[in-house]
Design a protein around this motif. Sequence first.
Motif, PDB file in Angstrom:
ATOM      1  N   LYS A 192      26.229  53.422  67.204  1.00  0.00           N
ATOM      2  CA  LYS A 192      25.652  52.196  67.766  1.00  0.00           C
ATOM      3  C   LYS A 192      26.230  51.909  69.145  1.00  0.00           C
ATOM      4  CE  LYS A 192      26.478  49.486  64.237  1.00  0.00           C
ATOM      5  NZ  LYS A 192      26.526  48.240  63.422  1.00  0.00           N
ATOM      6  N   GLU A 193      27.542  52.087  69.292  1.00  0.00           N
ATOM      7  CA  GLU A 193      28.190  51.882  70.597  1.00  0.00           C
ATOM      8  C   GLU A 193      27.633  52.848  71.624  1.00  0.00           C
ATOM      9  OE1 GLU A 193      32.656  52.578  72.325  1.00  0.00           O
ATOM     10  OE2 GLU A 193      32.496  51.497  70.416  1.00  0.00           O
ATOM     11  N   TRP A 194      27.457  54.098  71.236  1.00  0.00           N
ATOM     12  CA  TRP A 194      26.899  55.123  72.130  1.00  0.00           C
ATOM     13  C   TRP A 194      25.457  54.795  72.512  1.00  0.00           C
ATOM     14  CZ3 TRP A 194      23.759  59.541  70.130  1.00  0.00           C
ATOM     15  CH2 TRP A 194      23.425  60.464  71.111  1.00  0.00           C
ATOM     16  N   SER A 195      24.674  54.292  71.561  1.00  0.00           N
ATOM     17  CA  SER A 195      23.259  54.012  71.824  1.00  0.00           C
ATOM     18  C   SER A 195      23.081  52.878  72.822  1.00  0.00           C
ATOM     19  CB  SER A 195      22.528  53.678  70.510  1.00  0.00           C
ATOM     20  OG  SER A 195      22.963  52.427  70.010  1.00  0.00           O
ATOM     21  N   ARG A 196      24.083  51.997  72.923  1.00  0.00           N
ATOM     22  CA  ARG A 196      23.980  50.852  73.855  1.00  0.00           C
ATOM     23  C   ARG A 196      24.458  51.214  75.267  1.00  0.00           C
ATOM     24  NH1 ARG A 196      25.783  47.843  69.116  1.00  0.00           N
ATOM     25  NH2 ARG A 196      27.948  48.101  69.820  1.00  0.00           N
ATOM     26  N   MET A 197      24.997  52.404  75.440  1.00  0.00           N
ATOM     27  CA  MET A 197      25.505  52.807  76.746  1.00  0.00           C
ATOM     28  C   MET A 197      24.368  53.109  77.703  1.00  0.00           C
ATOM     29  SD  MET A 197      28.668  55.256  75.584  1.00  0.00           S
ATOM     30  CE  MET A 197      29.134  55.582  77.283  1.00  0.00           C
ATOM     31  N   ASN A 198      24.578  52.802  78.972  1.00  0.00           N
ATOM     32  CA  ASN A 198      23.595  53.095  80.020  1.00  0.00           C
ATOM     33  C   ASN A 198      23.932  54.447  80.625  1.00  0.00           C
ATOM     34  OD1 ASN A 198      21.570  52.922  81.928  1.00  0.00           O
ATOM     35  ND2 ASN A 198      22.760  51.590  83.304  1.00  0.00           N
ATOM     36  N   LEU A 199      23.268  55.500  80.114  1.00  0.00           N
ATOM     37  CA  LEU A 199      23.573  56.867  80.543  1.00  0.00           C
ATOM     38  C   LEU A 199      22.499  57.407  81.486  1.00  0.00           C
ATOM     39  CD1 LEU A 199      24.749  58.223  77.080  1.00  0.00           C
ATOM     40  CD2 LEU A 199      26.183  57.513  78.988  1.00  0.00           C
ATOM     41  N   ALA A 232      47.731  70.389  79.713  1.00  0.00           N
ATOM     42  CA  ALA A 232      46.580  69.493  79.608  1.00  0.00           C
ATOM     43  C   ALA A 232      45.726  69.582  80.861  1.00  0.00           C
ATOM     44  CB  ALA A 232      47.038  68.057  79.399  1.00  0.00           C
ATOM     45  N   ALA A 233      44.412  69.564  80.654  1.00  0.00           N
ATOM     46  CA  ALA A 233      43.456  69.345  81.743  1.00  0.00           C
ATOM     47  C   ALA A 233      42.917  67.941  81.529  1.00  0.00           C
ATOM     48  CB  ALA A 233      42.343  70.378  81.690  1.00  0.00           C
ATOM     49  N   CYS A 234      43.314  67.012  82.392  1.00  0.00           N
ATOM     50  CA  CYS A 234      43.001  65.595  82.193  1.00  0.00           C
ATOM     51  C   CYS A 234      41.742  65.201  82.954  1.00  0.00           C
ATOM     52  CB  CYS A 234      44.173  64.730  82.650  1.00  0.00           C
ATOM     53  SG  CYS A 234      45.668  64.969  81.660  1.00  0.00           S
ATOM     54  N   PHE A 235      40.837  64.535  82.246  1.00  0.00           N
ATOM     55  CA  PHE A 235      39.586  64.073  82.827  1.00  0.00           C
ATOM     56  C   PHE A 235      39.680  62.557  83.019  1.00  0.00           C
ATOM     57  CE2 PHE A 235      38.686  68.096  80.853  1.00  0.00           C
ATOM     58  CZ  PHE A 235      37.788  68.705  81.720  1.00  0.00           C
ATOM     59  N   ASP A 236      40.203  62.163  84.191  1.00  0.00           N
ATOM     60  CA  ASP A 236      40.458  60.742  84.458  1.00  0.00           C
ATOM     61  C   ASP A 236      39.194  59.908  84.398  1.00  0.00           C
ATOM     62  OD1 ASP A 236      43.478  60.703  85.611  1.00  0.00           O
ATOM     63  OD2 ASP A 236      42.445  62.506  86.272  1.00  0.00           O
ATOM     64  N   GLU A 237      38.087  60.456  84.868  1.00  0.00           N
ATOM     65  CA  GLU A 237      36.819  59.728  84.867  1.00  0.00           C
ATOM     66  C   GLU A 237      35.906  60.193  83.728  1.00  0.00           C
ATOM     67  OE1 GLU A 237      36.439  57.261  86.941  1.00  0.00           O
ATOM     68  OE2 GLU A 237      38.368  57.703  87.912  1.00  0.00           O
ATOM     69  N   GLY A 238      36.452  60.907  82.791  1.00  0.00           N
ATOM     70  CA  GLY A 238      35.645  61.472  81.717  1.00  0.00           C
ATOM     71  C   GLY A 238      35.332  60.465  80.623  1.00  0.00           C
ATOM     72  N   LEU A 239      34.442  60.878  79.739  1.00  0.00           N
ATOM     73  CA  LEU A 239      34.033  60.061  78.592  1.00  0.00           C
ATOM     74  C   LEU A 239      33.949  60.964  77.374  1.00  0.00           C
ATOM     75  CD1 LEU A 239      32.806  57.407  77.355  1.00  0.00           C
ATOM     76  CD2 LEU A 239      30.567  58.347  77.981  1.00  0.00           C
ATOM     77  N   TYR A 240      34.552  60.526  76.267  1.00  0.00           N
ATOM     78  CA  TYR A 240      34.527  61.300  75.031  1.00  0.00           C
ATOM     79  C   TYR A 240      34.149  60.373  73.892  1.00  0.00           C
ATOM     80  CZ  TYR A 240      35.960  64.831  71.581  1.00  0.00           C
ATOM     81  OH  TYR A 240      35.975  65.756  70.571  1.00  0.00           O
ATOM     82  N   LYS A 241      32.971  60.617  73.279  1.00  0.00           N
ATOM     83  CA  LYS A 241      32.491  59.813  72.161  1.00  0.00           C
ATOM     84  C   LYS A 241      32.371  60.698  70.932  1.00  0.00           C
ATOM     85  CE  LYS A 241      31.421  56.155  72.381  1.00  0.00           C
ATOM     86  NZ  LYS A 241      32.247  54.936  72.209  1.00  0.00           N
ATOM     87  N   ASP A 242      33.148  60.353  69.903  1.00  0.00           N
ATOM     88  CA  ASP A 242      33.057  61.019  68.610  1.00  0.00           C
ATOM     89  C   ASP A 242      32.028  60.266  67.780  1.00  0.00           C
ATOM     90  OD1 ASP A 242      33.348  62.064  66.098  1.00  0.00           O
ATOM     91  OD2 ASP A 242      35.456  61.540  65.858  1.00  0.00           O
ATOM     92  N   LEU A 243      30.907  60.910  67.461  1.00  0.00           N
ATOM     93  CA  LEU A 243      29.789  60.229  66.801  1.00  0.00           C
ATOM     94  C   LEU A 243      29.829  60.446  65.291  1.00  0.00           C
ATOM     95  CD1 LEU A 243      27.052  61.109  69.444  1.00  0.00           C
ATOM     96  CD2 LEU A 243      28.559  59.112  69.349  1.00  0.00           C
TER      97      LEU A 243
END
Length: 250
Positions: free
Chosen positions: A243-250, A225-236
């Motif tokens: 909707k959850e993704w659209s409310r994120m402050n990116l 495994a290559a672990c991304f401790d600070e990563g983000l993964y959104k399955d759209l």
Amino acid sequence: MKTSGHDQTIGLIPCAGKGTRLGLPFSKELFPNVHSDRYNPIIFYTIEAMKKAEISHIIFTINPEKADLLRFLGNGEKFGMEFTYCIHPIPRSLPESIHESYHLLKEKTVLFAMPDTFVQPYDFLLKLRQSHENSADQREVTLACFQTNHPDKFGMVELRNEKVIRIEDKPVQTELNWMWGAMIWNPAFIEDLRHFIEYNKDRTEKELILSDALDPLIKKRLVQAACFDEGLYKDLGTYNEIKEWSRMNL
């Protein structure tokens, strides 16, 4: 990164699913990035991540109903890449979709990622490839792993010193909090996948799961495994996730 003429790394993006959960009148991979001020479909994230990982050729598995996706992406020239499409006429499962392109993937190292996801860091596929190619450990597959609060949507991974011990697919309840979202495999795994499909296709009516095809290698401790401790993964894949993704402050 290590490369050779025989063992060239190629990208693979599966687009054969019908997207029934969204029910869109167009291919779900063309859903717009709601955080952009111009039209950038969600599949661009994966394509750009492949490009950052120094992939020049991507294979797309695609079903015949997605002519709009083929027309939009074209031959890859506008991305400075080469695209090849492999038609999967009757999509049944992810392993079978991958196997449809066996003739293009054999003897290749394959960098595999999904088309309808938003992932950070943006260079996660580069980091995954580097982890796989530069490791001193013996391995056949490396999984990109992210933490999630929605284990029922993913293959959940049990780790021991970054070795994959088991994968639990979409559990309703689990103590595991790491999921896998992309992978890179050595040429031998496509042969394992081929044998897995040939053995199981007439023995079960259940959908074949890619994690199950990895199980023999997991038992041999050849999946890392290559672990991304600070990563983000959104399955759209659903409107609630969008909707959850659209409310994120990116």
